[in-house]
Design a protein around this motif. Sequence first.
Motif, PDB file in Angstrom:
ATOM      1  N   GLY A 109       0.800  -1.220   0.000  1.00  0.00           N
ATOM      2  CA  GLY A 109       0.000   0.000   0.000  1.00  0.00           C
ATOM      3  C   GLY A 109       0.830   1.266   0.000  1.00  0.00           C
ATOM      4  N   ASP A 110       2.071   1.182   0.466  1.00  0.00           N
ATOM      5  CA  ASP A 110       2.920   2.370   0.548  1.00  0.00           C
ATOM      6  C   ASP A 110       3.782   2.506  -0.702  1.00  0.00           C
ATOM      7  N   GLY A 111       4.059   3.762  -1.094  1.00  0.00           N
ATOM      8  CA  GLY A 111       4.948   4.002  -2.218  1.00  0.00           C
ATOM      9  C   GLY A 111       4.443   3.348  -3.491  1.00  0.00           C
ATOM     10  N   PHE A 112       5.328   2.549  -4.134  1.00  0.00           N
ATOM     11  CA  PHE A 112       4.952   1.904  -5.394  1.00  0.00           C
ATOM     12  C   PHE A 112       4.216   0.589  -5.193  1.00  0.00           C
ATOM     13  N   LEU A 113       4.071   0.116  -3.973  1.00  0.00           N
ATOM     14  CA  LEU A 113       3.412  -1.164  -3.724  1.00  0.00           C
ATOM     15  C   LEU A 113       1.897  -0.989  -3.592  1.00  0.00           C
ATOM     16  N   ARG A 114       1.282  -0.408  -4.628  1.00  0.00           N
ATOM     17  CA  ARG A 114      -0.160  -0.197  -4.641  1.00  0.00           C
ATOM     18  C   ARG A 114      -0.878  -1.539  -4.728  1.00  0.00           C
ATOM     19  N   ILE A 115      -2.079  -1.624  -4.175  1.00  0.00           N
ATOM     20  CA  ILE A 115      -2.753  -2.916  -4.054  1.00  0.00           C
ATOM     21  C   ILE A 115      -3.457  -3.355  -5.338  1.00  0.00           C
ATOM     22  N   ASP A 151      -4.871  -7.151  -5.853  1.00  0.00           N
ATOM     23  CA  ASP A 151      -4.310  -7.789  -7.044  1.00  0.00           C
ATOM     24  C   ASP A 151      -2.879  -8.202  -6.696  1.00  0.00           C
ATOM     25  N   ASP A 152      -2.726  -9.457  -6.249  1.00  0.00           N
ATOM     26  CA  ASP A 152      -1.415  -9.923  -5.800  1.00  0.00           C
ATOM     27  C   ASP A 152      -0.346  -9.788  -6.878  1.00  0.00           C
ATOM     28  N   GLU A 153      -0.687 -10.214  -8.101  1.00  0.00           N
ATOM     29  CA  GLU A 153       0.294 -10.187  -9.181  1.00  0.00           C
ATOM     30  C   GLU A 153       0.654  -8.752  -9.563  1.00  0.00           C
ATOM     31  N   PHE A 154      -0.277  -7.825  -9.452  1.00  0.00           N
ATOM     32  CA  PHE A 154       0.027  -6.415  -9.713  1.00  0.00           C
ATOM     33  C   PHE A 154       1.052  -5.907  -8.697  1.00  0.00           C
ATOM     34  N   ILE A 155       0.880  -6.271  -7.433  1.00  0.00           N
ATOM     35  CA  ILE A 155       1.830  -5.858  -6.396  1.00  0.00           C
ATOM     36  C   ILE A 155       3.212  -6.418  -6.701  1.00  0.00           C
ATOM     37  N   ARG A 156       3.262  -7.707  -7.067  1.00  0.00           N
ATOM     38  CA  ARG A 156       4.554  -8.341  -7.370  1.00  0.00           C
ATOM     39  C   ARG A 156       5.217  -7.678  -8.573  1.00  0.00           C
ATOM     40  N   GLU A 157       4.425  -7.367  -9.596  1.00  0.00           N
ATOM     41  CA  GLU A 157       4.964  -6.746 -10.796  1.00  0.00           C
ATOM     42  C   GLU A 157       5.510  -5.348 -10.503  1.00  0.00           C
ATOM     43  N   GLN A 158       4.802  -4.567  -9.684  1.00  0.00           N
ATOM     44  CA  GLN A 158       5.287  -3.232  -9.339  1.00  0.00           C
ATOM     45  C   GLN A 158       6.592  -3.302  -8.563  1.00  0.00           C
ATOM     46  N   ALA A 159       6.692  -4.286  -7.683  1.00  0.00           N
ATOM     47  CA  ALA A 159       7.934  -4.458  -6.924  1.00  0.00           C
ATOM     48  C   ALA A 159       9.092  -4.757  -7.869  1.00  0.00           C
ATOM     49  N   LEU A 169       9.308  -4.008 -11.193  1.00  0.00           N
ATOM     50  CA  LEU A 169       9.584  -2.895 -12.094  1.00  0.00           C
ATOM     51  C   LEU A 169      10.333  -1.759 -11.416  1.00  0.00           C
ATOM     52  N   HIS A 170      10.232  -1.652 -10.106  1.00  0.00           N
ATOM     53  CA  HIS A 170      10.901  -0.555  -9.405  1.00  0.00           C
ATOM     54  C   HIS A 170      12.297  -0.919  -8.938  1.00  0.00           C
ATOM     55  N   HIS A 171      12.836  -2.017  -9.437  1.00  0.00           N
ATOM     56  CA  HIS A 171      14.254  -2.323  -9.242  1.00  0.00           C
ATOM     57  C   HIS A 171      15.083  -1.653 -10.332  1.00  0.00           C
ATOM     58  N   ALA A 172      16.325  -1.352 -10.028  1.00  0.00           N
ATOM     59  CA  ALA A 172      17.258  -0.884 -11.046  1.00  0.00           C
ATOM     60  C   ALA A 172      17.536  -2.019 -12.032  1.00  0.00           C
ATOM     61  N   PRO A 173      17.885  -1.698 -13.280  1.00  0.00           N
ATOM     62  CA  PRO A 173      18.143  -2.738 -14.279  1.00  0.00           C
ATOM     63  C   PRO A 173      19.179  -3.774 -13.837  1.00  0.00           C
ATOM     64  N   VAL A 174      20.179  -3.350 -13.089  1.00  0.00           N
ATOM     65  CA  VAL A 174      21.212  -4.296 -12.651  1.00  0.00           C
ATOM     66  C   VAL A 174      20.637  -5.323 -11.681  1.00  0.00           C
ATOM     67  N   ILE A 175      19.658  -4.926 -10.874  1.00  0.00           N
ATOM     68  CA  ILE A 175      19.010  -5.866  -9.957  1.00  0.00           C
ATOM     69  C   ILE A 175      18.057  -6.782 -10.713  1.00  0.00           C
TER      70      ILE A 175
END
Length: 236
Positions: free
Chosen positions: A56-62, A164-172, A174-180
Amino acid sequence: MITYSSHDPEWKRAFVELINKECEHTNERFPPMALATVDVEGRPAVRTVSPRGFVGDGFLRINKHDQGQWSSDVLTFCTHAKSNKIQDLVATSEVQLVCWLQNSGVQIRCSGHTHLLFHPENPHYSTLSLDIRHRLWPRSRQEGAACQGSADASSQDDGRVEIDDEFIREQAYLHHAPVIQAWYSWPAPGRVRLADPALYPPEIPLIKDPDEKARFEANARRNYVLVFIDVNHVDI
Protein backbone atom coordinates in the motif's frame (compact mmCIF):
# COMPACT_ATOMS: atom_id res chain seq x y z
CA MET A 1 13.25 -1.30 24.28
CA ILE A 2 9.53 -1.35 23.46
CA THR A 3 7.77 -4.57 22.52
CA TYR A 4 4.78 -4.47 20.18
CA SER A 5 2.42 -7.21 19.05
CA SER A 6 0.37 -7.48 15.87
CA HIS A 7 -2.62 -6.26 17.91
CA ASP A 8 -0.83 -2.95 18.41
CA PRO A 9 -0.14 -1.55 14.89
CA GLU A 10 1.45 1.51 16.51
CA TRP A 11 4.70 -0.34 15.84
CA LYS A 12 4.57 0.65 12.17
CA ARG A 13 4.56 4.37 12.94
CA ALA A 14 7.54 3.98 15.28
CA PHE A 15 9.27 1.76 12.71
CA VAL A 16 8.74 4.20 9.81
CA GLU A 17 9.86 7.23 11.82
CA LEU A 18 13.14 5.52 12.71
CA ILE A 19 13.70 4.22 9.17
CA ASN A 20 13.06 7.66 7.65
CA LYS A 21 15.53 9.24 10.05
CA GLU A 22 18.14 6.63 9.15
CA CYS A 23 17.68 7.05 5.39
CA GLU A 24 17.09 10.82 5.12
CA HIS A 25 20.61 11.44 3.77
CA THR A 26 20.70 8.42 1.43
CA ASN A 27 18.79 7.25 -1.64
CA GLU A 28 17.56 4.15 0.18
CA ARG A 29 13.96 3.64 1.27
CA PHE A 30 14.97 0.99 3.78
CA PRO A 31 18.28 -0.02 5.30
CA PRO A 32 19.38 -3.63 4.75
CA MET A 33 18.02 -6.08 7.30
CA ALA A 34 19.31 -9.48 8.41
CA LEU A 35 16.82 -12.26 7.70
CA ALA A 36 16.99 -15.32 9.97
CA THR A 37 15.38 -18.57 8.87
CA VAL A 38 15.62 -22.25 9.75
CA ASP A 39 17.05 -24.44 6.98
CA VAL A 40 15.69 -27.82 5.94
CA GLU A 41 18.04 -29.56 8.39
CA GLY A 42 16.90 -27.45 11.33
CA ARG A 43 19.97 -25.19 11.41
CA PRO A 44 19.80 -21.38 11.66
CA ALA A 45 20.55 -19.44 8.46
CA VAL A 46 21.06 -15.67 8.25
CA ARG A 47 21.54 -13.40 5.26
CA THR A 48 20.95 -9.75 4.35
CA VAL A 49 17.84 -8.64 2.46
CA SER A 50 16.55 -5.26 1.34
CA PRO A 51 12.86 -4.72 2.21
CA ARG A 52 10.70 -3.38 -0.61
CA GLY A 53 8.35 -1.61 1.79
CA PHE A 54 4.85 -2.04 3.18
CA VAL A 55 1.95 -3.12 0.98
CA GLY A 56 0.00 0.00 0.00
CA ASP A 57 2.92 2.37 0.55
CA GLY A 58 4.95 4.00 -2.22
CA PHE A 59 4.95 1.90 -5.39
CA LEU A 60 3.41 -1.16 -3.72
CA ARG A 61 -0.16 -0.20 -4.64
CA ILE A 62 -2.75 -2.92 -4.05
CA ASN A 63 -4.28 -2.77 -7.56
CA LYS A 64 -4.09 -0.69 -10.76
CA HIS A 65 -6.86 1.63 -9.53
CA ASP A 66 -5.15 2.39 -6.21
CA GLN A 67 -4.18 6.06 -6.06
CA GLY A 68 -2.38 5.72 -2.75
CA GLN A 69 -5.40 5.65 -0.47
CA TRP A 70 -4.40 2.51 1.44
CA SER A 71 -1.69 1.64 3.93
CA SER A 72 -0.85 -1.57 5.79
CA ASP A 73 1.58 -3.18 8.23
CA VAL A 74 2.50 -6.03 5.84
CA LEU A 75 6.24 -5.81 5.17
CA THR A 76 7.78 -7.22 1.99
CA PHE A 77 11.11 -8.28 0.54
CA CYS A 78 12.05 -10.12 -2.64
CA THR A 79 14.29 -13.03 -3.54
CA HIS A 80 15.35 -15.37 -6.34
CA ALA A 81 13.09 -18.41 -6.76
CA LYS A 82 16.15 -20.70 -6.85
CA SER A 83 17.83 -19.27 -3.74
CA ASN A 84 18.46 -21.33 -0.63
CA LYS A 85 16.20 -19.08 1.41
CA ILE A 86 13.20 -20.19 -0.68
CA GLN A 87 13.79 -23.79 0.42
CA ASP A 88 13.94 -22.58 4.02
CA LEU A 89 10.75 -20.52 3.75
CA VAL A 90 8.78 -23.27 2.01
CA ALA A 91 9.74 -25.65 4.84
CA THR A 92 9.32 -23.20 7.74
CA SER A 93 7.53 -19.87 7.36
CA GLU A 94 8.61 -18.38 10.70
CA VAL A 95 11.32 -15.72 10.37
CA GLN A 96 12.97 -12.81 12.12
CA LEU A 97 14.29 -9.60 10.58
CA VAL A 98 16.71 -7.35 12.42
CA CYS A 99 18.60 -4.16 11.64
CA TRP A 100 20.77 -1.72 13.56
CA LEU A 101 20.02 1.98 12.99
CA GLN A 102 23.28 3.80 13.49
CA ASN A 103 21.82 7.34 13.53
CA SER A 104 19.33 6.48 16.27
CA GLY A 105 21.36 3.88 18.13
CA VAL A 106 18.34 1.56 17.93
CA GLN A 107 17.91 -2.07 16.96
CA ILE A 108 14.65 -3.18 15.33
CA ARG A 109 13.66 -6.84 15.38
CA CYS A 110 10.51 -8.12 13.66
CA SER A 111 9.13 -11.63 13.99
CA GLY A 112 6.44 -13.11 11.80
CA HIS A 113 5.30 -15.59 9.18
CA THR A 114 6.17 -15.36 5.51
CA HIS A 115 3.81 -15.83 2.57
CA LEU A 116 5.46 -16.38 -0.82
CA LEU A 117 4.13 -15.07 -4.12
CA PHE A 118 5.80 -16.82 -7.06
CA HIS A 119 5.39 -16.13 -10.76
CA PRO A 120 2.33 -17.97 -12.15
CA GLU A 121 4.63 -20.23 -14.23
CA ASN A 122 6.63 -21.35 -11.19
CA PRO A 123 5.83 -24.88 -9.91
CA HIS A 124 5.44 -23.47 -6.38
CA TYR A 125 2.86 -20.88 -7.49
CA SER A 126 -0.38 -20.57 -5.58
CA THR A 127 -2.60 -17.66 -4.70
CA LEU A 128 -1.36 -15.59 -1.79
CA SER A 129 -2.25 -17.28 1.50
CA LEU A 130 -2.29 -14.00 3.44
CA ASP A 131 -5.54 -12.02 3.34
CA ILE A 132 -4.10 -8.51 3.13
CA ARG A 133 -7.55 -6.91 3.29
CA HIS A 134 -7.59 -7.43 7.04
CA ARG A 135 -4.28 -5.57 7.40
CA LEU A 136 -5.25 -2.43 5.45
CA TRP A 137 -6.50 0.92 6.63
CA PRO A 138 -7.48 4.07 4.68
CA ARG A 139 -4.61 6.52 4.34
CA SER A 140 -7.09 9.41 4.30
CA ARG A 141 -7.31 9.18 8.07
CA GLN A 142 -4.58 10.59 10.22
CA GLU A 143 -1.85 7.97 10.51
CA GLY A 144 -2.19 7.74 14.25
CA ALA A 145 -5.93 7.20 14.15
CA ALA A 146 -5.50 4.74 11.29
CA CYS A 147 -3.01 2.68 13.25
CA GLN A 148 -5.15 2.56 16.34
CA GLY A 149 -8.26 1.74 14.35
CA SER A 150 -6.80 -0.45 11.62
CA ALA A 151 -8.68 -3.54 12.76
CA ASP A 152 -11.98 -1.64 12.72
CA ALA A 153 -11.18 -0.06 9.37
CA SER A 154 -10.38 -3.39 7.75
CA SER A 155 -13.53 -5.01 9.08
CA GLN A 156 -15.59 -2.19 7.59
CA ASP A 157 -13.82 -1.92 4.25
CA ASP A 158 -12.34 -5.31 3.35
CA GLY A 159 -15.41 -6.42 1.39
CA ARG A 160 -14.92 -3.55 -1.06
CA VAL A 161 -11.14 -3.77 -1.42
CA GLU A 162 -9.66 -5.55 -4.43
CA ILE A 163 -6.21 -7.01 -3.82
CA ASP A 164 -4.31 -7.79 -7.04
CA ASP A 165 -1.42 -9.92 -5.80
CA GLU A 166 0.29 -10.19 -9.18
CA PHE A 167 0.03 -6.41 -9.71
CA ILE A 168 1.83 -5.86 -6.40
CA ARG A 169 4.55 -8.34 -7.37
CA GLU A 170 4.96 -6.75 -10.80
CA GLN A 171 5.29 -3.23 -9.34
CA ALA A 172 7.93 -4.46 -6.92
CA TYR A 173 9.90 -5.96 -9.84
CA LEU A 174 9.58 -2.89 -12.09
CA HIS A 175 10.90 -0.56 -9.40
CA HIS A 176 14.25 -2.32 -9.24
CA ALA A 177 17.26 -0.88 -11.05
CA PRO A 178 18.14 -2.74 -14.28
CA VAL A 179 21.21 -4.30 -12.65
CA ILE A 180 19.01 -5.87 -9.96
CA GLN A 181 16.44 -7.06 -12.48
CA ALA A 182 19.26 -8.76 -14.41
CA TRP A 183 20.33 -10.68 -11.29
CA TYR A 184 17.00 -12.51 -11.33
CA SER A 185 17.75 -13.81 -14.83
CA TRP A 186 21.00 -15.44 -13.68
CA PRO A 187 21.44 -19.09 -12.68
CA ALA A 188 20.72 -20.10 -9.09
CA PRO A 189 22.47 -17.79 -6.58
CA GLY A 190 24.67 -19.08 -3.79
CA ARG A 191 26.55 -21.36 -6.19
CA VAL A 192 29.94 -21.17 -7.89
CA ARG A 193 29.64 -19.12 -11.05
CA LEU A 194 29.54 -21.04 -14.31
CA ALA A 195 32.29 -20.44 -16.85
CA ASP A 196 30.12 -18.75 -19.50
CA PRO A 197 29.90 -14.99 -18.74
CA ALA A 198 26.97 -14.67 -21.15
CA LEU A 199 24.81 -16.31 -18.47
CA TYR A 200 25.32 -13.26 -16.25
CA PRO A 201 24.31 -10.12 -18.18
CA PRO A 202 24.95 -6.94 -16.16
CA GLU A 203 21.73 -5.39 -17.50
CA ILE A 204 19.07 -6.99 -19.70
CA PRO A 205 18.51 -3.86 -21.89
CA LEU A 206 22.18 -4.08 -22.95
CA ILE A 207 21.64 -7.48 -24.61
CA LYS A 208 21.71 -6.87 -28.37
CA ASP A 209 20.03 -10.02 -29.65
CA PRO A 210 16.24 -9.48 -29.31
CA ASP A 211 15.50 -13.17 -28.74
CA GLU A 212 18.16 -13.43 -26.06
CA LYS A 213 16.89 -10.25 -24.44
CA ALA A 214 13.35 -11.61 -24.34
CA ARG A 215 14.57 -14.91 -22.88
CA PHE A 216 16.50 -13.24 -20.07
CA GLU A 217 13.61 -10.89 -19.34
CA ALA A 218 11.21 -13.84 -19.10
CA ASN A 219 13.62 -15.73 -16.82
CA ALA A 220 14.00 -12.72 -14.54
CA ARG A 221 10.25 -12.36 -14.10
CA ARG A 222 9.79 -16.12 -13.52
CA ASN A 223 12.52 -16.12 -10.88
CA TYR A 224 11.20 -13.06 -9.02
CA VAL A 225 9.49 -13.93 -5.74
CA LEU A 226 7.83 -11.34 -3.54
CA VAL A 227 7.72 -12.33 0.13
CA PHE A 228 5.00 -10.89 2.39
CA ILE A 229 5.68 -10.87 6.12
CA ASP A 230 2.74 -11.09 8.50
CA VAL A 231 4.46 -9.40 11.44
CA ASN A 232 3.29 -10.60 14.85
CA HIS A 233 5.97 -9.27 17.23
CA VAL A 234 8.29 -6.25 17.11
CA ASP A 235 11.06 -5.12 19.47
CA ILE A 236 12.28 -1.53 19.09
